[in-house]
Design a protein around this motif. Structure first.
Motif, mmCIF file in Angstrom:
data_model
loop_
_atom_site.group_PDB
_atom_site.id
_atom_site.type_symbol
_atom_site.label_atom_id
_atom_site.label_comp_id
_atom_site.label_asym_id
_atom_site.label_seq_id
_atom_site.Cartn_x
_atom_site.Cartn_y
_atom_site.Cartn_z
ATOM 1 N N LEU A 192 13.636 4.585 -10.694
ATOM 2 C CA LEU A 192 13.262 4.180 -12.055
ATOM 3 C C LEU A 192 12.004 4.902 -12.527
ATOM 4 N N ARG A 193 11.120 5.201 -11.586
ATOM 5 C CA ARG A 193 9.867 5.850 -11.957
ATOM 6 C C ARG A 193 9.995 7.353 -12.058
ATOM 7 N N TYR A 194 11.176 7.874 -11.618
ATOM 8 C CA TYR A 194 11.361 9.322 -11.530
ATOM 9 C C TYR A 194 11.197 9.975 -12.892
ATOM 10 N N GLY A 252 -3.780 -7.781 -16.723
ATOM 11 C CA GLY A 252 -4.702 -6.962 -15.957
ATOM 12 C C GLY A 252 -4.775 -5.594 -16.575
ATOM 13 N N PRO A 253 -5.821 -4.849 -16.284
ATOM 14 C CA PRO A 253 -5.944 -3.510 -16.847
ATOM 15 C C PRO A 253 -4.856 -2.591 -16.288
ATOM 16 N N SER A 254 -4.692 -1.494 -16.944
ATOM 17 C CA SER A 254 -3.680 -0.541 -16.507
ATOM 18 C C SER A 254 -4.005 -0.039 -15.103
ATOM 19 N N GLY A 255 -3.028 0.048 -14.247
ATOM 20 C CA GLY A 255 -3.226 0.537 -12.893
ATOM 21 C C GLY A 255 -3.687 -0.537 -11.927
ATOM 22 N N SER A 256 -3.724 -1.796 -12.364
ATOM 23 C CA SER A 256 -4.223 -2.848 -11.480
ATOM 24 C C SER A 256 -3.146 -3.348 -10.519
ATOM 25 N N GLY A 257 -1.913 -2.933 -10.724
ATOM 26 C CA GLY A 257 -0.862 -3.327 -9.777
ATOM 27 C C GLY A 257 0.086 -4.382 -10.318
ATOM 28 N N LYS A 258 0.068 -4.600 -11.636
ATOM 29 C CA LYS A 258 0.941 -5.621 -12.232
ATOM 30 C C LYS A 258 2.415 -5.285 -12.008
ATOM 31 N N SER A 259 2.747 -4.051 -12.359
ATOM 32 C CA SER A 259 4.165 -3.663 -12.219
ATOM 33 C C SER A 259 4.586 -3.705 -10.761
ATOM 34 N N THR A 260 3.710 -3.226 -9.885
ATOM 35 C CA THR A 260 4.004 -3.255 -8.455
ATOM 36 C C THR A 260 4.319 -4.681 -8.009
ATOM 37 N N LEU A 261 3.499 -5.618 -8.452
ATOM 38 C CA LEU A 261 3.684 -7.027 -8.089
ATOM 39 C C LEU A 261 5.037 -7.529 -8.587
ATOM 40 N N GLU A 301 -4.234 5.712 3.256
ATOM 41 C CA GLU A 301 -3.572 4.499 2.808
ATOM 42 C C GLU A 301 -4.262 3.977 1.558
ATOM 43 N N LEU A 302 -3.428 3.834 0.494
ATOM 44 C CA LEU A 302 -3.979 3.361 -0.770
ATOM 45 C C LEU A 302 -3.461 1.944 -0.981
ATOM 46 N N ARG A 303 -4.372 0.944 -0.919
ATOM 47 C CA ARG A 303 -3.951 -0.452 -1.048
ATOM 48 C C ARG A 303 -3.915 -0.853 -2.518
ATOM 49 N N ILE A 304 -2.748 -1.187 -2.990
ATOM 50 C CA ILE A 304 -2.606 -1.571 -4.398
ATOM 51 C C ILE A 304 -2.705 -3.081 -4.528
ATOM 52 N N LEU A 305 -1.975 -3.816 -3.695
ATOM 53 C CA LEU A 305 -2.060 -5.278 -3.680
ATOM 54 C C LEU A 305 -2.717 -5.669 -2.366
ATOM 55 N N SER A 316 0.846 -1.194 0.000
ATOM 56 C CA SER A 316 0.000 0.000 0.000
ATOM 57 C C SER A 316 0.878 1.240 0.000
ATOM 58 N N TYR A 317 0.336 2.320 -0.510
ATOM 59 C CA TYR A 317 1.052 3.596 -0.545
ATOM 60 C C TYR A 317 0.316 4.579 0.338
ATOM 61 N N GLN A 318 1.062 5.505 0.908
ATOM 62 C CA GLN A 318 0.433 6.602 1.634
ATOM 63 C C GLN A 318 0.274 7.760 0.655
ATOM 64 N N VAL A 319 -0.945 8.066 0.307
ATOM 65 C CA VAL A 319 -1.169 9.190 -0.599
ATOM 66 C C VAL A 319 -2.068 10.208 0.091
ATOM 67 N N GLY A 320 -1.553 11.393 0.306
ATOM 68 C CA GLY A 320 -2.314 12.463 0.952
ATOM 69 C C GLY A 320 -2.845 12.050 2.311
HETATM 70 P P1 ADP Z 1 0.155 -1.387 -13.671
HETATM 71 O O1 ADP Z 1 -0.727 -2.530 -13.405
HETATM 72 O O2 ADP Z 1 -0.376 -0.537 -14.746
HETATM 73 O O3 ADP Z 1 1.581 -1.772 -13.884
HETATM 74 P P2 ADP Z 1 1.229 -0.191 -11.290
HETATM 75 O O4 ADP Z 1 1.597 -1.399 -10.543
HETATM 76 O O5 ADP Z 1 2.310 0.557 -11.938
HETATM 77 O O6 ADP Z 1 0.100 -0.513 -12.358
HETATM 78 O O7 ADP Z 1 0.469 0.800 -10.336
HETATM 79 C C1 ADP Z 1 -0.642 0.352 -9.587
HETATM 80 C C2 ADP Z 1 -1.255 1.503 -8.854
HETATM 81 O O8 ADP Z 1 -0.399 1.974 -7.865
HETATM 82 C C3 ADP Z 1 -1.596 2.675 -9.752
HETATM 83 O O9 ADP Z 1 -2.926 3.058 -9.481
HETATM 84 C C4 ADP Z 1 -0.639 3.747 -9.323
HETATM 85 O O10 ADP Z 1 -1.281 4.984 -9.350
HETATM 86 C C5 ADP Z 1 -0.315 3.361 -7.917
HETATM 87 N N1 ADP Z 1 1.049 3.745 -7.570
HETATM 88 C C6 ADP Z 1 2.163 3.272 -8.119
HETATM 89 N N2 ADP Z 1 3.246 3.824 -7.540
HETATM 90 C C7 ADP Z 1 2.794 4.664 -6.605
HETATM 91 C C8 ADP Z 1 3.404 5.536 -5.645
HETATM 92 N N3 ADP Z 1 4.752 5.651 -5.554
HETATM 93 N N4 ADP Z 1 2.625 6.245 -4.827
HETATM 94 C C9 ADP Z 1 1.273 6.141 -4.915
HETATM 95 N N5 ADP Z 1 0.648 5.365 -5.763
HETATM 96 C C10 ADP Z 1 1.369 4.616 -6.608
#
Ligand code: ADP
Ligand code: MG
Length: 660
Positions: A657-659, A40-49, A19-23, A12-16
């Motif tokens: 890398l994301r910078y 998975g669709p864009s933004g679903s958390g594939k890259s994060t995983l 807590e934003l749970r991605i996985l 999860s990420y802390q945004v503002g």
């Molecule tokens: P994708 O499935 O397209 O690869 P990502 O894994 O890149 O998606 O991102 C999943 C979600 O996590 C996205 O909604 C993105 O906005 C969010 N996210 C990714 N990195 C961060 C971050 N550093 N801080 C907050 N949210 C993030």
């Protein structure tokens, strides 16, 4: 045992502040040798995983077992070490180092892993991916597909057991995409586990197992019935790409020669890529070092010439002068009493503790020899001058007491006068005219050097009586030099001479002395002290300019770090430990300031040379000064580069890398 195992994995990420749970609690196991597509669709958390799988990112909670080992809480460097030996990455954006040849890009992970035979292996692998004729090309000289093939070669160099590919075909045309997929299949056939992220079903269809995720959870996980183990019947891939059978322990990240070369090379590349900027940031150090060198040289030169002048004075000397003129040109009372006479000389020579006394006068005169003439200083002195003032003739002889008494027209010439009137000719026994009077030259005075204010060698020395009665026509002496027998006798002699002179000048008690007695030893000490203070002040100025130069370098390094954040992320992704990044940036700032320092040394030395030529002021560039300036500039680079370098080394690989 699965090669990858997730248990209730959360990211999860802390945004503002929220807590934003991605996985949201992923359970997953991947066996060795599998070819998995994550869809998975864009933004679903594939890259994060995938980044968590690749140890580029850490789970917020849950467990991750890689090769049966819990790696959920590895440190950066532990992650880098494991990554460099077991994992290869392929990114959508290729992420090759710019301005670096294909071969050097492929060599990079091997440098961080510290493995031998890097060049050969890079060449082999580039041939394997069909780039045998593109080794020396830089990324901007390659097509997208070729760049991705370089990235594949780079991912394979350390014989990884797992290959992660994040949308590897996302930026490629379809024929190039097919080529890349074929390469991946071949690698899988060779035994490498492949995890590929994609959002296209067509691409995913190349994998044997397809996992679909949505909203941070797995929605389906199925075996692909259409999967063919390898296309084109090439079942056995080259042994060169086969994964190493065991997990090799990292060889330790010692900064080896190869690593050092790589850092130095990248520092030079970065510098030459921004020539003007590098030059400007060097400028501060350059000027600082040049100032240090020039100031030390000139200060040292001044000190030397003062020392030489003082040595030429003689020792244990007191100087007695009339104090006729006061400030504002108002004469002291009783002008006649403030004059020094030959009788004074005689009286003083009888004071206890006095060894020798010598009075003299000076004036300006024209000296002529043949066609040439020069304005110079004429000094009238007694023969005692030779010994008391370290003026034994360097050629010829001094005049005698008898010649002095007889007002003989003989002269000794200073070296400058000899040079001006005679050139290479021997002046001894020649006749010169001093103020229209003929003098026979009997000797040449020793060189005393130009002491900053006046050329001491620009003088003609004649007997005192000749000067008083014939040439300068003076009745009174201008100064009396008193040589004491021992240094200890000086204070008492000063006291006694003062009393004697007061009596001879009949000064009542309420009047001040109408003469001054100076202790030359004190003047020596004062002069030496002055040059020391002078050198110290110059040193402080130079240090400040070096400091300013250092801040300039720090500034540029901070810019450089943020500009190259992606590069740092990439280096970390291919296995660079913190220390490697730190060293790289430290080296870069050290190179900047050292090059600046070297140019500064040359500049400073030239300036000192120029000053000594133009101003006739000796300047001495000592090896110590050069060493000092060099060491100083190098350490300024290291000192001021440290913070930016540390900042770079602490970047998390995935954030870097994301910078943008
Ligand atoms: P994708 O499935 O397209 O690869 P990502 O894994 O890149 O998606 O991102 C999943 C979600 O996590 C996205 O909604 C993105 O906005 C969010 N996210 C990714 N990195 C961060 C971050 N550093 N801080 C907050 N949210 C993030
Ligand atoms: Mg993505």
């Amino acid at each position: 045992m699965p090669i990858i195992e997730f248990k209730d994995l959360v990211r999860s990420y802390q945004v503002g502040g929220q807590e934003l749970r991605i996985l949201k609690g992923i359970d997953l196991a991947i066996e060795e040798g599998e070819f998995v597509a994550i869809m998975g669709p864009s933004g679903s958390g594939k890259s994060t995983l995938m980044q968590i799988m690749g140890l580029l990112d850490r789970p917020t909670s849950g467990t991750y077992l890689l090769l049966g080992r819990d790696v959920s809480r590895l440190s950066d460097d532990e992650g880098a070490a494991l990554r460099s030996r077991t994992i290869g990455f392929i990114f959508q954006m290729f992420n090759l180092l710019a301005r670096t040849s294909a071969k050097d890009n492929v060599v990079l992970p091997m440098i961080y892993a510290g493995v031998p035979n890097r060049e050969e292996r890079a060449v082999e692998l580039l041939r394997e991916v069909g780039l045998g004729d593109r080794m020396g090309h830089r990324p901007n000289e390659l097509s997208g597909g070729q760049q991705q093939r370089v990235a594949i070669a780079r991912a394979l160099v350390n014989r990884p057991r797992i290959l992660f590919a994040d949308e590897p075909t996302g930026n490629l045309a379809s024929d190039q995409a097919e080529d890349i997929l074929r390469q991946l299949k071949l690698l899988n056939a060779a035994g490498i586990t492949i995890v590929m992220v994609t959002h296209e079903a067509e691409i995913a269809a190349n994998a044997r197992r397809i996992i679909r995720i949505k909203d941070g959870g797995i929605v389906s996980d199925e075996t692909n019935s259409e999967f063919e183990r390898s296309s084109g019947g090439v079942a056995v891939a080259s042994p060169r790409t086969r994964p190493s059978p065991t997990v090799q322990e990292p060889a330790g990240f010692d900064v080896s020669l190869a690593q050092f070369r790589e850092y130095a090379g990248s520092a030079l590349r970065a510098m030459t890529a921004n020539k003007l900027r590098s030059f400007l940031s060097m400028l501060g150090i350059l000027i600082g070092v040049a100032a240090v060198i020039a100031m030390l040289a000139i200060g040292r030169g001044a000190q030397k010439s003062i020392e030489a002048r003082l040595a030429s004075l003689g020792s244990n000397l007191l100087m007695l002068q009339p104090q006729g003129r006061r400030m504002g040109g108002v004469r002291g009372s009783g002008a006649s009493s403030s004059r020094l006479t030959l009788a004074d000389v005689k009286a003083i020579s009888e004071v206890a503790g006095v060894l020798r006394v010598e009075g003299n006068i000076q004036g300006n005169a024209q000296v002529v020899f043949g066609e040439k003439n020069a304005g110079t200083q004429v000094v009238g002195a007694t023969p005692l001058y030779a010994k008391m003032r370290n003026a034994m003739p360097y050629w010829g002889r001094f005049f005698s007491d008898q010649e002095n008494r007889e007002r003989a027209r003989v002269a000794l010439l200073g070296q400058t006068v000899v040079k001006n009137l005679f050139g290479e000719e021997d002046p001894v026994d020649k006749i010169v005219r001093v103020d229209r009077m003929n003098f026979r030259v009997i000797g040449i005075l020793p060189a005393k050097g130009s002491g900053g204010f006046r050329d001491q060698d620009d003088m003609v020395l004649i007997p005192l009586n000749t000067a008083m009665r014939r040439t300068l026509g003076a009745q009174y002496l201008q100064q009396i030099f008193i040589e004491c027998a021992t240094p200890e006798a000086i204070p008492q002699v000063m006291e006694d001479v003062q009393q004697l002179m007061r009596k001879r000048h009949r000064l009542p008690d309420y009047k001040e002395d109408d003469f001054t007695i100076r202790n030359m030893a004190e003047i020596q000490a004062a002069l030496t002290g002055t040059t020391k203070t002078f050198t110290l002040l110059l040193g402080i100025v130079a240090t400040i300019s070096l400091l300013v130069g250092g801040i300039g370098i720090m500034n540029i390094m901070l810019v450089s770090v943020s500009e190259r954040t992606r590069e740092i992320g990439l280096r970390k992704a291919v296995g660079a430990p913190r220390r490697a990044i730190l060293t790289q940036f430290l080296l870069e700032s050290a190179v900047l300031s050292t090059v600046g320092g070297l140019v500064g040394i040359v500049l400073g030395a030239s300036v000192s040379l120029l000053v000594s030529k133009l101003a006739g002021w000796a300047a001495v560039v000592t090896p110590q000064a050069v060493t000092l300036a060099f060491a100083f500039s190098a350490s300024v680079g290291v000192l001021f580069g440290f913070w930016p370098a540390r900042k770079a080394s602490l970047l998390s690989p995935i954030e870097a890398l994301r910078y943008e």
